[in-house]
Design an enzyme around this catalytic site. Structure first.
Site, PDB file in Angstrom:
ATOM      1  N   ASN A 127      -8.078  -6.340 -90.062  1.00  0.00           N
ATOM      2  CA  ASN A 127      -9.523  -6.243 -89.855  1.00  0.00           C
ATOM      3  C   ASN A 127      -9.798  -6.293 -88.362  1.00  0.00           C
ATOM      4  O   ASN A 127      -9.095  -6.985 -87.625  1.00  0.00           O
ATOM      5  CB  ASN A 127     -10.234  -7.416 -90.545  1.00  0.00           C
ATOM      6  CG  ASN A 127     -11.744  -7.364 -90.369  1.00  0.00           C
ATOM      7  OD1 ASN A 127     -12.358  -6.299 -90.496  1.00  0.00           O
ATOM      8  ND2 ASN A 127     -12.355  -8.498 -90.072  1.00  0.00           N
ATOM      9  N   HIS A 129     -12.798  -7.361 -85.689  1.00  0.00           N
ATOM     10  CA  HIS A 129     -14.046  -8.137 -85.671  1.00  0.00           C
ATOM     11  C   HIS A 129     -14.513  -8.271 -84.218  1.00  0.00           C
ATOM     12  O   HIS A 129     -13.695  -8.551 -83.339  1.00  0.00           O
ATOM     13  CB  HIS A 129     -13.800  -9.512 -86.297  1.00  0.00           C
ATOM     14  CG  HIS A 129     -15.042 -10.329 -86.391  1.00  0.00           C
ATOM     15  ND1 HIS A 129     -16.062 -10.045 -87.279  1.00  0.00           N
ATOM     16  CD2 HIS A 129     -15.464 -11.398 -85.664  1.00  0.00           C
ATOM     17  CE1 HIS A 129     -17.044 -10.916 -87.116  1.00  0.00           C
ATOM     18  NE2 HIS A 129     -16.694 -11.752 -86.140  1.00  0.00           N
ATOM     19  N   SER A 156     -11.263  -9.043 -81.901  1.00  0.00           N
ATOM     20  CA  SER A 156      -9.983  -9.516 -82.458  1.00  0.00           C
ATOM     21  C   SER A 156      -9.531  -8.586 -83.567  1.00  0.00           C
ATOM     22  O   SER A 156     -10.349  -8.119 -84.363  1.00  0.00           O
ATOM     23  CB  SER A 156     -10.146 -10.916 -83.085  1.00  0.00           C
ATOM     24  OG  SER A 156     -10.777 -11.823 -82.215  1.00  0.00           O
ATOM     25  N   ASP A 165     -13.364 -13.044 -92.019  1.00  0.00           N
ATOM     26  CA  ASP A 165     -13.011 -12.955 -90.607  1.00  0.00           C
ATOM     27  C   ASP A 165     -12.060 -14.076 -90.173  1.00  0.00           C
ATOM     28  O   ASP A 165     -12.231 -14.695 -89.111  1.00  0.00           O
ATOM     29  CB  ASP A 165     -14.279 -12.940 -89.727  1.00  0.00           C
ATOM     30  CG  ASP A 165     -15.148 -11.729 -90.025  1.00  0.00           C
ATOM     31  OD1 ASP A 165     -14.595 -10.645 -90.255  1.00  0.00           O
ATOM     32  OD2 ASP A 165     -16.385 -11.867 -90.025  1.00  0.00           O
TER      33      ASP A 165
HETATM   34  C1  GAR Z   1     -17.118  -2.899 -85.207  1.00  0.00           C
HETATM   35  O1  GAR Z   1     -17.677  -3.470 -84.055  1.00  0.00           O
HETATM   36  C2  GAR Z   1     -16.296  -3.939 -85.949  1.00  0.00           C
HETATM   37  O2  GAR Z   1     -15.697  -4.867 -85.097  1.00  0.00           O
HETATM   38  C3  GAR Z   1     -17.363  -4.596 -86.795  1.00  0.00           C
HETATM   39  O3  GAR Z   1     -18.151  -3.549 -87.252  1.00  0.00           O
HETATM   40  C4  GAR Z   1     -18.208  -2.558 -86.220  1.00  0.00           C
HETATM   41  C5  GAR Z   1     -17.988  -1.198 -86.849  1.00  0.00           C
HETATM   42  O4  GAR Z   1     -18.250  -0.184 -85.940  1.00  0.00           O
HETATM   43  N1  GAR Z   1     -16.787  -5.351 -87.881  1.00  0.00           N
HETATM   44  C6  GAR Z   1     -17.256  -6.522 -88.311  1.00  0.00           C
HETATM   45  O5  GAR Z   1     -18.249  -7.035 -87.853  1.00  0.00           O
HETATM   46  C7  GAR Z   1     -16.456  -7.154 -89.437  1.00  0.00           C
HETATM   47  N2  GAR Z   1     -16.888  -8.486 -89.673  1.00  0.00           N
HETATM   48  P1  GAR Z   1     -17.838   1.304 -86.284  1.00  0.00           P
HETATM   49  O6  GAR Z   1     -18.344   1.566 -87.697  1.00  0.00           O
HETATM   50  O7  GAR Z   1     -18.557   2.148 -85.282  1.00  0.00           O
HETATM   51  O8  GAR Z   1     -16.356   1.390 -86.195  1.00  0.00           O
END
Ligand code: GAR
Length: 221
Positions: A127, A129, A156, A165
């Site tokens: 994952n 995050h 991370s 997470d």
């Molecule tokens: C990213 O920033 C990722 O780290 C976050 O969602 C975004 C997706 O962006 N994930 C989380 O918050 C998971 N808990 P994207 O759809 O443009 O790749």
């Protein structure tokens, strides 16, 4: 298996025949810019993997168009159509198995996962995050960091466990928070780091370089 082959190769000094590329399944819920970066790096020959499938859960997620554009048929598993988290995860498992996925990458997957998925892919689910875990888990991690007033934020990549997470950390990148940062400016800089960190971590798995001992993860040369 891949790490075993690497050890055999380094101990015997005999180069092994090229292995088939590791098959990745990506789970995404929204925009999909991290998915896009994986696609672009594969296309540029910088990442030795095969993106076997892209699963998304929101019918209007931008990531579906990105997948189609890349020649990967997006698979919609709308969580609203399932009676439980476990039922959704069972459908995810079946899709991943159909595509012979070896490593699952949650790239902006905004659903809690259950034992049903984790059990089928032990230590094979990553994952990304947007925080320096264990700080600011859950949704709106960047807003949480700004509200808290931290001077250093980041992102991370970690192995997925039942807790949201949480799980052994594969890689992290720090991003300084500037005094005039807004959500938009900080999120943009964190995203730029994510685009390096996630492909790098996936590449380490594909090369069999990741060694997990309890909560500690070592990356071999
Ligand atoms: C990213 O920033 C990722 O780290 C976050 O969602 C975004 C997706 O962006 N994930 C989380 O918050 C998971 N808990 P994207 O759809 O443009 O790749």
């Amino acid at each position: 298996m891949r790490s075993l082959l690497r050890i055999v190769e380094s101990r015997t000094n005999v180069p092994l025949p090229p292995q088939p590329k590791m098959r990745i399944g990506v789970l995404a819920s929204g925009n999909g810019s991290n998915f896009q970066e994986l696609v672009d790096q594969v296309k540029a020959g910088q990442l030795p993997i095969k993106i076997a499938t892209l699963i998304y859960n929101n019918p209007d997620a931008q990531v579906a168009a990105r997948a189609a554009q890349a020649g990967i048929t997006p698979v919609l598993l709308d969580h609203r159509q399932f009676t439980s988290r476990e039922a959704l995860d069972q459908a995810i498992v079946e899709t991943l198995q159909t595509h012979k996925v070896e490593l699952v990458v949650m790239a902006g997957w905004m659903r809690r996962v259950t034992e049903v998925l984790i059990h089928q892919f032990p230590d094979q689910i990553l994952n990304i995050h947007p925080s320096l875990l264990p700080a600011f888990r859950g949704a709106k991690a960047i807003e949480q960091a700004l509200d808290y007033g931290v001077k250093v934020a980041g992102c991370s990549v970690h192995l997925v466990r039942l807790e949201v997470d949480a799980g052994p950390i594969i890689a992290q990148a720090a991003v300084p928070v500037l005094e005039d940062d807004t959500y938009k400016t900080l999120a943009e800089r964190i995203h730029q780091e994510e685009y390096k960190l996630l492909p790098q971590a996936v590449g380490w798995f594909a090369q069999g370089r990741v060694h997990i001992k309890g909560n500690r993860v070592a990356i071999s040369e």
